[in-house]
Design an enzyme around this catalytic site. Structure first.
Site, PDB file in Angstrom:
ATOM      1  N   LYS A   1       4.244  -7.051   3.707  1.00 25.98           N
ATOM      2  CA  LYS A   1       4.015  -5.634   3.489  1.00 25.98           C
ATOM      3  C   LYS A   1       4.151  -4.933   4.828  1.00 25.98           C
ATOM      4  O   LYS A   1       3.940  -5.533   5.871  1.00 25.98           O
ATOM      5  CB  LYS A   1       2.669  -5.327   2.856  1.00 25.98           C
ATOM      6  CG  LYS A   1       1.490  -5.447   3.808  1.00 25.98           C
ATOM      7  CD  LYS A   1       0.224  -4.905   3.187  1.00 25.98           C
ATOM      8  CE  LYS A   1       0.286  -3.413   2.977  1.00 25.98           C
ATOM      9  NZ  LYS A   1       0.387  -2.613   4.215  1.00 25.98           N
TER      10      LYS A   1
ATOM     11  N   SER B   1      -8.541  15.653   3.282  1.00 25.53           N
ATOM     12  CA  SER B   1      -9.159  16.094   2.034  1.00 25.53           C
ATOM     13  C   SER B   1      -8.132  16.746   1.119  1.00 25.53           C
ATOM     14  O   SER B   1      -7.064  17.119   1.541  1.00 25.53           O
ATOM     15  CB  SER B   1     -10.264  17.081   2.341  1.00 25.53           C
ATOM     16  OG  SER B   1      -9.760  18.120   3.154  1.00 25.53           O
TER      17      SER B   1
ATOM     18  N   ASN C   1       1.307  10.906   8.141  1.00 29.39           N
ATOM     19  CA  ASN C   1       0.135  10.604   8.969  1.00 29.39           C
ATOM     20  C   ASN C   1      -0.666  11.806   9.416  1.00 29.39           C
ATOM     21  O   ASN C   1      -1.751  11.651   9.953  1.00 29.39           O
ATOM     22  CB  ASN C   1       0.575   9.812  10.203  1.00 29.39           C
ATOM     23  CG  ASN C   1       1.029   8.431   9.819  1.00 29.39           C
ATOM     24  OD1 ASN C   1       0.268   7.693   9.219  1.00 29.39           O
ATOM     25  ND2 ASN C   1       2.267   8.104  10.111  1.00 29.39           N
TER      26      ASN C   1
ATOM     27  N   THR D   1       0.878  -1.178   0.000  1.00 28.89           N
ATOM     28  CA  THR D   1       0.000   0.000   0.000  1.00 28.89           C
ATOM     29  C   THR D   1       0.914   1.226   0.000  1.00 28.89           C
ATOM     30  O   THR D   1       1.339   1.672  -1.052  1.00 28.89           O
ATOM     31  CB  THR D   1      -0.989   0.000   1.180  1.00 28.89           C
ATOM     32  OG1 THR D   1      -0.283  -0.164   2.392  1.00 28.89           O
ATOM     33  CG2 THR D   1      -2.001  -1.105   1.018  1.00 28.89           C
TER      34      THR D   1
ATOM     35  N   GLU E   1       7.348   4.394   8.238  1.00 26.55           N
ATOM     36  CA  GLU E   1       7.024   5.702   7.662  1.00 26.55           C
ATOM     37  C   GLU E   1       8.026   6.765   8.083  1.00 26.55           C
ATOM     38  O   GLU E   1       8.249   6.993   9.267  1.00 26.55           O
ATOM     39  CB  GLU E   1       5.619   6.095   8.090  1.00 26.55           C
ATOM     40  CG  GLU E   1       4.600   5.225   7.395  1.00 26.55           C
ATOM     41  CD  GLU E   1       3.283   5.261   8.066  1.00 26.55           C
ATOM     42  OE1 GLU E   1       2.280   5.207   7.356  1.00 26.55           O
ATOM     43  OE2 GLU E   1       3.263   5.340   9.297  1.00 26.55           O
TER      44      GLU E   1
ATOM     45  N   THR F   1      -1.229  -1.899   8.337  1.00 26.52           N
ATOM     46  CA  THR F   1      -1.503  -3.318   8.239  1.00 26.52           C
ATOM     47  C   THR F   1      -0.217  -4.045   7.929  1.00 26.52           C
ATOM     48  O   THR F   1       0.367  -3.834   6.875  1.00 26.52           O
ATOM     49  CB  THR F   1      -2.506  -3.622   7.121  1.00 26.52           C
ATOM     50  OG1 THR F   1      -3.607  -2.744   7.261  1.00 26.52           O
ATOM     51  CG2 THR F   1      -2.989  -5.035   7.214  1.00 26.52           C
TER      52      THR F   1
END
Lengths: 416, 416
Positions: free
Chosen positions: A190, A416, A411, A164, A288, A201
């Protein structure tokens, strides 16, 4: 998930992607089912020959995803014939509609594979709280079943299909012998990748052609998890979907081994453990915003469990992780993280190293400590922190990454 | 600590600084002792009249600072005559030299105050691992003792003197009556501020002119801590030096009360609890990089302790905190944080609110959920997250702040 935002490849990514050999009895296909976005590969279908045995370990979250519930139940019956992984939607926190969606996925998969629904294993990653429309698998899985492949390109595609926000595919392979028969073990994973409103995940799947019963697989996998995936942390936040499964097709035709403690399994166990560690480390290296890979060693604790909790306290401390990001040999923050772990510790016996530079001993700064030497260690992309508690024989080793502005960017951006 | 780097005042700072009235029996002086830097106020000396009683709660770190050890021992003997707080050096992880330094500080303080060394209470904040040269207090404390003041300016100076990387001074006051006698309670605090290589240190000191014995003070303070400072978190990293003390001079001359459960204490207890909550909230509002003040409410848990652990899991989750920084009503991350807390939870009974907007119920997205309404809540500077577990009567409330790039900047900058 969004193709609009490309995150640069982690500086800790391996320089080359390993070529994975075929595993007898395994066939792979990937597809575009349009789960969330159109025009991108979002389904992995992996077929396994009759007689394949499975084992699994799953998130300890009290709010597991629907696929995790499904896999736990399916493992109670023996046999595995296909693994179906989708990205784009985690099918987590979706209530009864989530349960219906996995049941329908398994039904469609069972028709494609020609087996019972409870021989289908399912994992999902992506947005949470959105109902998953499993009718999108109709036709797609049967098509996959008709065109499975076995070569290195198929394995690379499998590792790619489950990504992802991962910045590089994670895969590895090992061989071992069981009672004279050579067996192969392939694994893909992953990592902990999130982008609002998606969910972390961690998924990993390991396949072997060894012939081993479920009890052996589960014992070896559970034990191997303790020294690999349970020793890796990016941010201390546990996913609702963490899934690690091991499948054994039996195609290698080795002599039957039914006792997990059988000495003939020592080579297989070592190879499996080693592969699990490699995959777990790859997850930390793609954390990340990660710019440094961090190994935390704890020794001298009152027990291994105590050492593990202290190591995790250090590895999850935002102050330790930001100090490492800043290349600051800030052992005071390591002391703090030891102190807050709630485990036995004696301030005046503590010794701390960055790399092989001892910065503190007997509860105070090492008088021979060289700031220049410690700074050189901190500038490396691999940094180790070692703590000796001086109390007993307990040891632990965990892996993590540093905490950088990249983590906040990934994060904390507006949704939007 | 460095004057070279001014951090802007937190956007969550109160718009006005309260004026604190005198507390009978308390005199205040501040000084420059040159503990780490010259030319800045780094010592608070606070004298208390004979007969003053003290209570304290301290860090649960297994690696406490030398002053924390000292205060714990001093509390075992009754009586308090002076509080000495220095910034610039935390005197933590300094081994036997740390113990010698607090002993010398107490000796110099006792000579200045005309009392026993064990009537001197000490707190230190600043760099850790550096030996503290307590000889710098010589002359300074005697001079302080000769010029103590009692007015609002003195209290403001006291709150200012204990700041390190705090961006605003933290102080508050309350009054209450005990059996018809009006008593005053003043409190000051410093927040979780760090700058490499300095250490987070939460310090708070509360003073009253009430006449109350140590057993009453300790009981009320321990209970009040549970609903105030133990409910605040910035980053989940526990300092080696956390100290909260309550001193009662007795100057108000109220009737003696010896039972902590005495009904005549209800007003005092309420005022104390309220002041502790105000000070604790100020600490969260000055969390490093904070741009939003966050209240986490948990209800419907199987017990209050369970609710507290779930609330802390949410408040410490980097994913929840970055989502709030990004003004993202990301309830999936709240589900994740509930699930990982290890406490009883039933996914399919969970309900979640941001502000008063219910975003999820019965384990799935609320069908009436308005993204626009939730987004409006997230744009406020005060954001509340409420979780109803639907299992029992356990409740908890904790406060934190969001996690922004400011936190990384403050804690991840190169030390040199």
């Amino acid at each position: 998930m969004s193709s609009a935002k490309a995150t640069p490849v982690s500086p800790l990514a391996p320089t080359s992607v390993p070529e994975l050999p075929p595993i007898g009895g395994v066939g792979i296909a990937t597809a575009q089912a349009g789960i969330r976005y159109s025009g991108r590969t979002d389904v992995l279908y992996l077929a396994m020959q009759p007689g394949t045995q499975a084992a699994g370990v799953f998130t300890r979250s009290k709010c597991p995803s629907a696929p995790v519930d499904w896999c736990r139940e399916a493992l109670a019956r023996e046999g595995a014939r296909a693994l179906i992984v989708n990205s784009g939607n985690a099918n987590a926190f979706t209530g009864s509609r989530g349960r219906d969606a996995v049941a329908l996925t398994a039904k469609i998969g069972a028709e494609a594979a020609g087996c019972r629904p409870d021989e289908i294993f399912i994992a999902s990653t992506g947005v949470i709280g959105e109902p998953l429309d499993a009718t999108k698998f109709e036709g797609v899985l049967a098509d996959c079943a008709s065109r499975t492949e076995t070569g290195p390109e198929a394995w690379a595609a499998a590792a790619q299909a489950i990504m992802t926000t991962d910045t590089f595919p994670k895969l590895g392979t090992r061989t071992a012998t069981i009672d004279g028969t050579t067996v192969t073990i392939n694994g893909i994973a992953k990592g902990a990748g999130m982008i609002a409103p998606d969910m972390a995940t961690m998924l990993s799947f390991v396949f072997t052609d060894a012939a081993l019963p479920q009890v052996v697989l589960q014992t070896l996998l559970s034990a191997g998890t303790q020294t690999s995936f349970n020793c890796v942390t990016v941010d201390g936040d546990t996913s609702t979907s963490d899934t690690l499964m091991l499948f054994a097709t039996g195609a290698a035709g080795n002599a039957p081994v039914t006792d997990p403690g059988d000495a003939r399994l020592s080579g297989f166990r070592a190879a499996l453990d080693d592969l699990l560690i490699e995959l777990a480390q790859l997850v930390a290296k793609d954390g990340e915003g990660a710019r440094k890979f961090v190994t935390v060693n704890v020794k001298g604790a009152t027990s291994n469990a105590s050492a593990h909790r202290i190591a995790m306290s250090i590895a999850n401390s935002p102050l330790v992780k930001t100090a490492i990001a800043g290349e600051d040999a800030n052992w005071g923050r390591v002391v703090m993280a030891v102190g807050k772990a709630g485990e036995p510790a004696d301030r005046d016996r503590l010794a701390i190293w960055f790399g092989d530079v001892r910065v503190a001993r007997e509860g105070a700064r090492d008088p021979d400590y060289s700031e220049a030497a410690a700074s050189a260690v901190m500038r490396e992309s691999d940094v180790s922190v070692t703590v000796d508690l001086g109390l007993g024989d307990g040891t632990a080793r965990v892996w993590t990454c540093d905490l950088t502005k990249g983590y906040i960017e990934i994060n904390g951006d507006y949704r939007s």
